[in-house]
Design an enzyme around this catalytic site. Structure first.
Site, PDB file in Angstrom:
ATOM      1  CG  HIS A   1      -1.524  -3.985  -8.194  1.00  0.00           C
ATOM      2  ND1 HIS A   1      -1.002  -5.128  -7.649  1.00  0.00           N
ATOM      3  CD2 HIS A   1      -0.996  -2.950  -7.471  1.00  0.00           C
ATOM      4  CE1 HIS A   1      -0.215  -4.829  -6.630  1.00  0.00           C
ATOM      5  NE2 HIS A   1      -0.186  -3.511  -6.493  1.00  0.00           N
TER       6      HIS A   1
ATOM      7  CG  HIS B   1      -2.735  -2.199  -2.528  1.00  0.00           C
ATOM      8  ND1 HIS B   1      -2.104  -1.093  -2.024  1.00  0.00           N
ATOM      9  CD2 HIS B   1      -1.819  -2.797  -3.320  1.00  0.00           C
ATOM     10  CE1 HIS B   1      -0.892  -1.011  -2.490  1.00  0.00           C
ATOM     11  NE2 HIS B   1      -0.671  -2.028  -3.287  1.00  0.00           N
TER      12      HIS B   1
ATOM     13  CD  GLU C   1       0.160  -5.269  -1.678  1.00  0.00           C
ATOM     14  OE1 GLU C   1       0.069  -5.828  -2.791  1.00  0.00           O
ATOM     15  OE2 GLU C   1       0.897  -4.288  -1.470  1.00  0.00           O
TER      16      GLU C   1
END
Ligand code: G6D
Length: 349
Positions: A106, A180, A314
């Site tokens: 991420h 997210h 996502e």
């Protein structure tokens, strides 16, 4: 339609964080921070007209800074994991921050979820919103290129929240951002999401290994726990003795979408009557059922957290594609524009 703003406190660095509220004619409200582009609350009515919050978040900045599992945030430069925290473009090898064991997750330690974005308010005929921009410098978290990023959140009067993502680099690079947010349509986190009915119009799923790195295998979902095409409760197969579900303690998987269908994903909560439909131009959606939320967090100021309290959808390009020869891979040339679009539409049955 109106935009309100107020201070949400200061980061440890001293930088001030502002909370913006986008409120449309139906009083549907989306609250967003200039820190990480974090969606902190979405207030929407149930079928009786009761406005309740349907996302997971905190009531204070420090928890977002120190404890957040990416609640509500923009994620990138690259969402998901980059295996072994490295990749090659032509003869160049790039080493990224290792913030998930030996892998990169991420966007690294200070990913896009942990930076302050410059904000312009948007007032258009049909919508209001925020245009958020950030310049990710060459070498940030190990990525090549100075990357100019713009994320727009747009809310219209049909209770549709649109997220437009754009980026342009001065060097060949990779980009794959997402949002997210953890959704829970019950309202004010009355219960977990295991009774939510989920529909995913995806015909294949990417299997992952024990470290949640794609194995490169795309499997048809027919007659498997991953078949959400006709809609099923998230909890129906979650505890099945399925090797993939055991590895991930639930769903934490990329689904390859079939764009021939009307929407990519639909999430429904029977009791409240709330429905959310997701449309996107992205080829994949990662379904993450909040498997690692844990019990240590105080959500929305007053609710003790637990696993499976929220579900993330996502939308993104193929994960770890640069290292997965089986997956379509996008490498962006200097000056080439990266674009992605996702719309979340909310209504009641
Ligand atoms: C875990 O594997 C999951 C990710 O998919 C998720 O985004 C993160 O927790 C919050 O690492």
């Amino acid at each position: 339609m109106r935009i309100l703003k107020k201070s949400f406190g200061r980061l440890k660095s001293g930088e001030e964080v502002i909370k913006y509220s986008l409120i449309n004619r139906n009083n549907f409200t989306v609250n967003i921070l200039n820190y990480g582009g974090i969606i902190t609350e979405i207030f929407t009515p149930d079928e009786e007209g009761n406005f309740e919050n349907i996302v997971l978040g905190f009531d204070n900045l420090r928890d977002y800074e120190e404890k957040s599992p990416y609640f509500g945030s923009i994620v990138g430069r690259v969402a998901g994991r980059i295996s072994n925290a490295k990749f090659r473009i032509a003869e160049n090898e790039y080493n990224l921050t290792k913030n998930n064991g030996k892998h990169h997750l991420h966007g690294g330690n200070i990913g896009l979820d942990k930076v302050i974005w410059q904000v312009e308010e948007i007032f258009e005929e049909e919508c209001i919103g925020l245009s958020m921009s950030y310049l990710s410098r060459d070498g940030e978290e190990g990525y090549p290129g100075n990357l100019n990023i713009e994320i727009s959140y747009l809310l219209n009067s049909n209770n549709e929240l649109e997220i437009q993502q754009r980026a342009i680099s001065d060097k060949k690079t990779i980009v794959n951002m997402t949002n997210h947010t953890y959704f829970n349509l019950c309202g004010n986190l009355k219960e977990d999401i295991l009774n939510h009915t989920l529909t995913i119009n995806g015909d294949q799923v990417a299997f992952v290994d024990r470290e949640i790195i794609p194995t490169g295998e795309l499997r048809n979902i027919e007659n498997s726990v991953f078949d959400f095409r006709k809609g099923k409760k998230i909890g129906k197969d979650l505890y099945r003795k399925d090797d993939q579900l055991i590895k991930c303690k639930g769903f934490d998987h990329p689904f390859v979408l079939n764009h021939a269908r009307k929407f990519a994903v639909k999430l429904e909560d029977e009791k409240s009557g709330r429905v959310m439909e997701v449309r996107t131009d992205q080829p994949v959606v990662v379904l993450y059922t909040g498997n690692y939320i844990g019990q240590e967090l105080m959500l929305n100021g007053k609710i003790k957290s637990k696993d499976y309290m929220g579900v993330c959808l996502e939308t993104q390009d193929y994960p770890d594609a640069i290292n997965q020869h089986n997956f379509p891979t996008r490498i962006y040339d200097a000056g080439e524009i990266y674009k992605a679009y996702t719309q979340f539409k909310f209504y009641t049955k």
